[in-house]
Design a protein around this motif. Structure first.
Motif, PDB file in Angstrom:
ATOM      1  N   ARG A   1       0.829  -1.210   0.000  1.00 15.98           N
ATOM      2  CA  ARG A   1       0.000   0.000   0.000  1.00 15.98           C
ATOM      3  C   ARG A   1       0.869   1.268   0.000  1.00 15.98           C
ATOM      4  O   ARG A   1       0.595   2.225  -0.724  1.00 15.98           O
ATOM      5  CB  ARG A   1      -0.924  -0.026   1.225  1.00 15.98           C
ATOM      6  CG  ARG A   1      -1.983   1.075   1.261  1.00 15.98           C
ATOM      7  CD  ARG A   1      -2.870   0.926   2.503  1.00 15.98           C
ATOM      8  NE  ARG A   1      -3.464  -0.393   2.562  1.00 15.98           N
ATOM      9  CZ  ARG A   1      -4.617  -0.717   1.961  1.00 15.98           C
ATOM     10  NH1 ARG A   1      -5.295   0.190   1.304  1.00 15.98           N
ATOM     11  NH2 ARG A   1      -5.074  -1.934   2.029  1.00 15.98           N
TER      12      ARG A   1
ATOM     13  N   ARG B   1      -2.971  11.025  -9.013  1.00 15.91           N
ATOM     14  CA  ARG B   1      -4.289  11.431  -8.510  1.00 15.91           C
ATOM     15  C   ARG B   1      -4.348  12.941  -8.353  1.00 15.91           C
ATOM     16  O   ARG B   1      -5.343  13.593  -8.701  1.00 15.91           O
ATOM     17  CB  ARG B   1      -4.539  10.739  -7.167  1.00 15.91           C
ATOM     18  CG  ARG B   1      -5.976  10.405  -6.914  1.00 15.91           C
ATOM     19  CD  ARG B   1      -6.124   9.804  -5.536  1.00 15.91           C
ATOM     20  NE  ARG B   1      -5.287  10.500  -4.552  1.00 15.91           N
ATOM     21  CZ  ARG B   1      -5.187  10.159  -3.275  1.00 15.91           C
ATOM     22  NH1 ARG B   1      -5.845   9.118  -2.821  1.00 15.91           N
ATOM     23  NH2 ARG B   1      -4.435  10.831  -2.448  1.00 15.91           N
ATOM     24  N   ASP B   2      -3.247  13.495  -7.867  1.00 23.86           N
ATOM     25  CA  ASP B   2      -3.209  14.948  -7.660  1.00 23.86           C
ATOM     26  C   ASP B   2      -3.262  15.717  -8.978  1.00 23.86           C
ATOM     27  O   ASP B   2      -3.540  16.917  -8.981  1.00 23.86           O
ATOM     28  CB  ASP B   2      -1.927  15.346  -6.902  1.00 23.86           C
ATOM     29  CG  ASP B   2      -1.901  14.763  -5.500  1.00 23.86           C
ATOM     30  OD1 ASP B   2      -2.964  14.265  -5.044  1.00 23.86           O
ATOM     31  OD2 ASP B   2      -0.831  14.762  -4.866  1.00 23.86           O
TER      32      ASP B   2
ATOM     33  N   VAL C   1      -6.355   2.921  -3.416  1.00 24.87           N
ATOM     34  CA  VAL C   1      -5.360   3.994  -3.322  1.00 24.87           C
ATOM     35  C   VAL C   1      -5.749   5.186  -4.209  1.00 24.87           C
ATOM     36  O   VAL C   1      -5.609   6.333  -3.808  1.00 24.87           O
ATOM     37  CB  VAL C   1      -3.951   3.456  -3.665  1.00 24.87           C
ATOM     38  CG1 VAL C   1      -2.951   4.593  -3.873  1.00 24.87           C
ATOM     39  CG2 VAL C   1      -3.467   2.521  -2.551  1.00 24.87           C
ATOM     40  N   VAL C   2      -6.238   4.901  -5.416  1.00 20.30           N
ATOM     41  CA  VAL C   2      -6.571   6.038  -6.300  1.00 20.30           C
ATOM     42  C   VAL C   2      -7.989   6.561  -6.045  1.00 20.30           C
ATOM     43  O   VAL C   2      -8.314   7.679  -6.454  1.00 20.30           O
ATOM     44  CB  VAL C   2      -6.405   5.697  -7.804  1.00 20.30           C
ATOM     45  CG1 VAL C   2      -4.945   5.381  -8.115  1.00 20.30           C
ATOM     46  CG2 VAL C   2      -7.326   4.557  -8.233  1.00 20.30           C
TER      47      VAL C   2
ATOM     48  N   HIS D   1       0.937   4.120  -2.874  1.00 23.35           N
ATOM     49  CA  HIS D   1       0.756   5.564  -2.635  1.00 23.35           C
ATOM     50  C   HIS D   1       1.916   6.362  -3.233  1.00 23.35           C
ATOM     51  O   HIS D   1       1.715   7.402  -3.859  1.00 23.35           O
ATOM     52  CB  HIS D   1       0.627   5.846  -1.133  1.00 23.35           C
ATOM     53  CG  HIS D   1      -0.772   5.703  -0.624  1.00 23.35           C
ATOM     54  ND1 HIS D   1      -1.783   6.575  -0.969  1.00 23.35           N
ATOM     55  CD2 HIS D   1      -1.346   4.779   0.174  1.00 23.35           C
ATOM     56  CE1 HIS D   1      -2.923   6.206  -0.393  1.00 23.35           C
ATOM     57  NE2 HIS D   1      -2.677   5.101   0.304  1.00 23.35           N
ATOM     58  N   GLU D   2       3.120   5.866  -3.027  1.00 22.08           N
ATOM     59  CA  GLU D   2       4.304   6.566  -3.553  1.00 22.08           C
ATOM     60  C   GLU D   2       4.195   6.737  -5.073  1.00 22.08           C
ATOM     61  O   GLU D   2       4.501   7.790  -5.624  1.00 22.08           O
ATOM     62  CB  GLU D   2       5.554   5.768  -3.183  1.00 22.08           C
ATOM     63  CG  GLU D   2       6.862   6.361  -3.647  1.00 22.08           C
ATOM     64  CD  GLU D   2       7.398   7.412  -2.683  1.00 22.08           C
ATOM     65  OE1 GLU D   2       7.153   7.291  -1.474  1.00 22.08           O
ATOM     66  OE2 GLU D   2       8.055   8.363  -3.157  1.00 22.08           O
ATOM     67  N   TYR D   3       3.754   5.684  -5.755  1.00 24.54           N
ATOM     68  CA  TYR D   3       3.662   5.742  -7.216  1.00 24.54           C
ATOM     69  C   TYR D   3       2.439   6.535  -7.700  1.00 24.54           C
ATOM     70  O   TYR D   3       2.502   7.196  -8.739  1.00 24.54           O
ATOM     71  CB  TYR D   3       3.552   4.326  -7.794  1.00 24.54           C
ATOM     72  CG  TYR D   3       4.815   3.490  -7.764  1.00 24.54           C
ATOM     73  CD1 TYR D   3       6.066   4.051  -8.048  1.00 24.54           C
ATOM     74  CD2 TYR D   3       4.759   2.124  -7.496  1.00 24.54           C
ATOM     75  CE1 TYR D   3       7.215   3.271  -8.046  1.00 24.54           C
ATOM     76  CE2 TYR D   3       5.906   1.336  -7.499  1.00 24.54           C
ATOM     77  CZ  TYR D   3       7.129   1.915  -7.765  1.00 24.54           C
ATOM     78  OH  TYR D   3       8.254   1.140  -7.778  1.00 24.54           O
ATOM     79  N   LEU D   4       1.311   6.416  -6.988  1.00 22.56           N
ATOM     80  CA  LEU D   4       0.037   6.835  -7.579  1.00 22.56           C
ATOM     81  C   LEU D   4      -0.485   8.182  -7.074  1.00 22.56           C
ATOM     82  O   LEU D   4      -1.307   8.809  -7.749  1.00 22.56           O
ATOM     83  CB  LEU D   4      -1.026   5.752  -7.352  1.00 22.56           C
ATOM     84  CG  LEU D   4      -0.668   4.367  -7.937  1.00 22.56           C
ATOM     85  CD1 LEU D   4      -1.685   3.318  -7.511  1.00 22.56           C
ATOM     86  CD2 LEU D   4      -0.575   4.429  -9.460  1.00 22.56           C
ATOM     87  N   ASP D   5      -0.035   8.623  -5.893  1.00 19.88           N
ATOM     88  CA  ASP D   5      -0.602   9.862  -5.343  1.00 19.88           C
ATOM     89  C   ASP D   5      -0.400  11.049  -6.280  1.00 19.88           C
ATOM     90  O   ASP D   5      -1.303  11.884  -6.444  1.00 19.88           O
ATOM     91  CB  ASP D   5      -0.004  10.161  -3.959  1.00 19.88           C
ATOM     92  CG  ASP D   5      -0.576   9.246  -2.882  1.00 19.88           C
ATOM     93  OD1 ASP D   5      -1.489   8.440  -3.202  1.00 19.88           O
ATOM     94  OD2 ASP D   5      -0.107   9.304  -1.726  1.00 19.88           O
ATOM     95  N   ALA D   6       0.767  11.096  -6.919  1.00 15.73           N
ATOM     96  CA  ALA D   6       1.039  12.235  -7.803  1.00 15.73           C
ATOM     97  C   ALA D   6       0.094  12.233  -9.007  1.00 15.73           C
ATOM     98  O   ALA D   6      -0.328  13.288  -9.480  1.00 15.73           O
ATOM     99  CB  ALA D   6       2.497  12.201  -8.274  1.00 15.73           C
TER     100      ALA D   6
END
Lengths: 279, 279
Positions: free
Chosen positions: B175, B186-187, B210-211, B179-184
């Motif tokens: 998880r 999503r933002d 996560v997304v 988050h490290e890969y996908l948060d950016a």
């Protein structure tokens, strides 16, 4: 000293010749780095079999065939000794290469095993490595051959290599993964831990924090470089003091990727990576 | 239907023939599983090139050479169509195989790209995959060819494959990595995310959490199986209703390892894995 040398000319090894170091890919660069650090007058020809990496999931016969091809190639390049800087290749191919090659052949398993036996006070040694290395039982056999009353706890850590290659050496996710793999070993009174994979020295600070200061870490790359120095001296093959070393790096595929990764392992970019196709 | 067929005999393709599916290793089994689910009368010959996995870090020429060898092998086994269930091989070898082979050849990139374009409302599509797939720009090109005003955000996620192979599909470390890969992404207002690697469908629940629910996930394996069905129908090659399928699984090395991993991907153990050496 080049591949153009006629195959039937006598191969004469002398102290100024380079050491051949090979691995399935880039991990063996930790061994090359230690050789550079401990034996600063020695030249290296490094071969990373990036076209066929990883060796871990491959069958022992396949790994032996690849190792044979690489050793023959390195001998053709005029090396005075061969260091198998790959745990899988050491586990499967070291006896074969020692029998085949007229050169000293050094693997990564025995030096780490010997250091672990020397370091362990309580007699419980953990060994971490790839799935293939742990399944081969190579460290366990090497440690027990030296001291039969040592308890050896093997733990495969298949996620460590990708974390190192991603460069996440102290990320919180890496720490969670390390706890998952290592807490059970710590709970079983391990006093010494062998880093039985050439990628793992880059995780040494994190692993040290996770297992705690009471556990002695054995770095196979350091021990293998030290053993290489001892073997060269004993055979009269050590490069003389004052020699300026010359290093070559060869990959069997994707030299740009090799070069980028190499920087992470060696701490400096490589000027040039040659490409040689085998097999 | 066997490799013993003389090479100069005419190859006749008929609806009862199997579909050839290949991948660099086991990831393509998510595509095979979707074909089994969506096209339950179709037989499959699956080839996993476990001797030479992974293709991602290898050069385009090498990947094309491997893909050519496998396609020739599958044709010799009498397949009626070839599915390249590997993003790297699709990116580098699809046009070549389409030109070479007298069979329909389906890749994993176009079906996912088409579904993403159809699904995206806001016009911002994320694509995740291995380093090689993202660097190739294959999804970006395929998406832009369909709709030029879509913004494509590529994000390599090299740690996802090892997490899937380790079976840590919902671990806290997985998880954190997600988050490290996908948060950016999503933002940056991504409304659709293409799972551009055949391993990723196993992480779909975690990636979805996560997304967030507002992001539509495109599963390349599902889309490729659907496309395969459409192509077979359009060529008159679909297996008739009531046909009992027969599946074969072939690995180029380490069939035991393949078999163990296959269980994770297919949800059931394989009775038999054949071994065939190519190249």
């Amino acid at each position: 000293m080049s591949a153009q040398q006629p195959p039937d000319s006598p191969v004469v090894h002398h102290p100024a010749a380079p050491i051949g170091v090979f691995d399935s890919g880039i991990g063996g660069l930790t061994v090359a780095r230690e050789i550079m650090r401990q034996l600063p007058t020695e030249s290296i020809v490094y071969f990373g079999d990036t076209a066929r990496v990883p060796y871990g999931p491959k069958s022992p016969d396949t790994v032996r065939r690849y190792s044979h091809e690489i050793a023959e190639f390195l001998r053709g390049e005029g090396v005075k000794a061969i260091v198998i800087a790959c745990n899988t290749a050491t586990a499967h191919a070291l006896p074969m290469l020692r029998a085949e090659q007229p050169l000293p052949v050094i693997g990564v398993v025995e030096p780490g095993a010997r250091a672990a036996v020397g370091a362990s006070r309580g007699g419980t040694v953990g060994v971490i490595g790839t799935m293939g290395t742990i399944a081969s039982g190579a460290y366990e056999r090497a440690i027990r051959a030296l001291r039969h009353d040592v308890a050896v706890l093997g733990q495969p850590c298949p996620l460590f290599v990708p974390f190192v290659e991603e460069g996440w050496l102290s990320h919180e996710a890496t720490r969670l993964v390390a706890h998952e793999y290592l807490d059970a070993l710590r709970d079983r009174s391990m006093d010494t831990l062998v880093l039985g994979c050439t990628h793992y020295p880059l995780l040494k600070p994190l692993i040290g924090e996770v297992v705690g200061r009471s556990v002695r870490l054995i770095d196979s790359a350091e021990e293998t470089a030290a053993e290489t120095g001892r073997v060269l001296v004993s055979r009269g093959l050590a490069a003389p003091a004052g020699t300026t070393p010359r290093h070559r790096f060869i990959a069997s595929d994707a030299p740009d990727h090799f070069s980028r990764m190499a920087q992470r392992f060696l701490g400096a970019p490589l000027e040039r990576v040659e490409t040689v196709t085998l097999g």
